[in-house]
Design an enzyme around this catalytic site. Structure first.
Site, PDB file in Angstrom:
ATOM      1  N   ASP A  46       7.587 -45.129  34.083  1.00  0.00           N
ATOM      2  CA  ASP A  46       7.003 -46.479  34.003  1.00  0.00           C
ATOM      3  C   ASP A  46       5.781 -46.573  34.924  1.00  0.00           C
ATOM      4  O   ASP A  46       5.109 -47.611  34.962  1.00  0.00           O
ATOM      5  CB  ASP A  46       8.044 -47.571  34.292  1.00  0.00           C
ATOM      6  CG  ASP A  46       8.674 -47.482  35.666  1.00  0.00           C
ATOM      7  OD1 ASP A  46       8.347 -46.535  36.410  1.00  0.00           O
ATOM      8  OD2 ASP A  46       9.494 -48.354  36.013  1.00  0.00           O
ATOM      9  N   SER A  47       5.471 -45.476  35.628  1.00  0.00           N
ATOM     10  CA  SER A  47       4.198 -45.379  36.354  1.00  0.00           C
ATOM     11  C   SER A  47       3.026 -45.560  35.400  1.00  0.00           C
ATOM     12  O   SER A  47       1.894 -45.794  35.838  1.00  0.00           O
ATOM     13  CB  SER A  47       4.095 -44.026  37.068  1.00  0.00           C
ATOM     14  OG  SER A  47       4.367 -42.970  36.167  1.00  0.00           O
ATOM     15  N   ASP A  85      11.764 -43.406  31.205  1.00  0.00           N
ATOM     16  CA  ASP A  85      12.143 -44.396  32.214  1.00  0.00           C
ATOM     17  C   ASP A  85      12.642 -45.673  31.561  1.00  0.00           C
ATOM     18  O   ASP A  85      12.062 -46.131  30.561  1.00  0.00           O
ATOM     19  CB  ASP A  85      10.902 -44.768  33.052  1.00  0.00           C
ATOM     20  CG  ASP A  85      11.021 -44.309  34.487  1.00  0.00           C
ATOM     21  OD1 ASP A  85      12.139 -44.019  34.940  1.00  0.00           O
ATOM     22  OD2 ASP A  85       9.967 -44.236  35.147  1.00  0.00           O
ATOM     23  N   LYS A 115      15.975 -42.424  32.519  1.00  0.00           N
ATOM     24  CA  LYS A 115      16.029 -42.480  33.979  1.00  0.00           C
ATOM     25  C   LYS A 115      16.087 -43.944  34.401  1.00  0.00           C
ATOM     26  O   LYS A 115      15.395 -44.781  33.816  1.00  0.00           O
ATOM     27  CB  LYS A 115      14.801 -41.807  34.601  1.00  0.00           C
ATOM     28  CG  LYS A 115      14.746 -41.955  36.132  1.00  0.00           C
ATOM     29  CD  LYS A 115      13.715 -41.059  36.763  1.00  0.00           C
ATOM     30  CE  LYS A 115      12.311 -41.594  36.768  1.00  0.00           C
ATOM     31  NZ  LYS A 115      12.147 -42.924  37.395  1.00  0.00           N
ATOM     32  N   GLU A 117      16.603 -46.629  38.061  1.00  0.00           N
ATOM     33  CA  GLU A 117      16.550 -46.692  39.523  1.00  0.00           C
ATOM     34  C   GLU A 117      17.794 -47.373  40.094  1.00  0.00           C
ATOM     35  O   GLU A 117      18.249 -48.385  39.550  1.00  0.00           O
ATOM     36  CB  GLU A 117      15.288 -47.460  39.955  1.00  0.00           C
ATOM     37  CG  GLU A 117      14.006 -46.780  39.517  1.00  0.00           C
ATOM     38  CD  GLU A 117      12.742 -47.502  39.964  1.00  0.00           C
ATOM     39  OE1 GLU A 117      12.840 -48.465  40.764  1.00  0.00           O
ATOM     40  OE2 GLU A 117      11.654 -47.111  39.501  1.00  0.00           O
ATOM     41  N   GLU A 184      13.010 -40.049  45.878  1.00  0.00           N
ATOM     42  CA  GLU A 184      11.609 -40.426  46.128  1.00  0.00           C
ATOM     43  C   GLU A 184      11.434 -40.983  47.536  1.00  0.00           C
ATOM     44  O   GLU A 184      12.225 -41.814  48.006  1.00  0.00           O
ATOM     45  CB  GLU A 184      11.145 -41.464  45.093  1.00  0.00           C
ATOM     46  CG  GLU A 184       9.709 -41.934  45.361  1.00  0.00           C
ATOM     47  CD  GLU A 184       9.018 -42.610  44.189  1.00  0.00           C
ATOM     48  OE1 GLU A 184       9.602 -42.697  43.093  1.00  0.00           O
ATOM     49  OE2 GLU A 184       7.862 -43.032  44.394  1.00  0.00           O
TER      50      GLU A 184
END
Ligand code: KIV
Length: 267
Positions: A46-47, A85, A115, A117, A184
């Site tokens: 999602d960057s 993501d 993925k 978080e 991270e």
């Protein structure tokens, strides 16, 4: 890399002591290049909210946008594992919604894993998604979707209670059934401890060299995105410089009537 990379194969790489390489990709052309270069995992991060869309953080990225980019990346993949993501609020509201959205990334985006978080707080969600057969990559430490809670992109795990919390997050992610976890923005000794404690691979970004693999944002490592360069980024090329020079050459040749030449012209 001759064989198709799969989730079990990524896990076996840790068991064999082989380092895992992962880079972000957001479109077909980049996916093809990275895949042919032999990267094991293509992460549709999602960057893309920052490096493709020019937003200030990843929070505005939507499911539809993730599906669009994942589908493009999947078309360029032959060998690499495509991980997509889950964007902000696509998995935090309810586990039902999380399972449905994870499924959409596989069904419509043709990802092979998702993925998300979070550690302890996401334990149940990871469990539910993996229960329906969707492989999950965890992501703990400096999780960018929690940027406002952290008060910025700050290294996590520097003080004792944070360190213990991150260790518990790592254990929770593994116990919930994730096949790997991104670490991270944390001290290298914490990442090394987690890597030693877990049987699933750790993929580091700003977490030192002891992780089982490394991931970077492709625009950062190629020097395409220079608004902000974190300390952990190594710039392997200056593509901004290369592109700028090429564009200037093009503009000059057009103005001087040197392009198109005879060889680019139809009779
Ligand atoms: O969004 C992303 O690209 C990521 C990686 C940097 C791990 O989450």
């Amino acid at each position: 890399m001759a064989e198709k990379m799969t989730v079990p194969e990524v896990v076996k790489m840790k068991q064999r002591g082989e380092k895992i390489t992962c880079l972000t990709a957001y479109d077909y052309s980049f996916a093809r290049i990275l895949d042919e270069a032999g990267v094991e995992i293509l992460l549709v991060g999602d960057s893309l909210g920052c490096v493709v869309q020019g937003r200030e953080n990843t929070l505005p990225v939507t499911m539809d946008e993730m599906i669009y980019h994942t589908r493009a990346v999947a078309r360029g993949r032959t060998h690499a594992l495509v991980v997509a993501d889950m964007p902000f609020l696509s998995y935090q509201v309810s586990t039902e919604q999380a399972v449905q959205n994870a499924g959409r990334l596989l069904q419509k985006g043709r990802a092979e894993a998702v993925k998300l978080e979070g550690g302890v707080a996401m334990r149940h969600t990871i469990m539910k998604i993996t229960e329906v057969g969707i492989p999950v990559m965890g992501h703990i430490g400096l999780t960018p979707q929690s940027i406002h809670r952290f008060g910025g992109y700050k290294i996590q795990g520097k003080v004792k209670n944070q360190r213990e919390a991150i260790l518990l997050d790592a254990i929770a992610v593994e116990e919930a059934g994730a096949f790997s976890v991104v670490l991270e923005g944390m001290p290298k000794d914490l990442a090394a401890e987690i890597t030693g404690r877990l049987s699933i691979p750790t993929i580091g970004i700003g977490a030192g060299a002891q992780c089982d693999g490394q991931v970077l944002v492709i625009h950062d490592m190629l020097g395409l995105f220079q608004d902000f360069t974190p300390k952990f980024v190594k710039q392997y090329a200056d593509l901004k410089g290369v592109i700028t020079a090429a564009v200037k050459d093009f503009a000059r040749e057009v103005r001087e009537e040197k392009f198109p030449g005879e060889e680019h012209t139809f009779k």
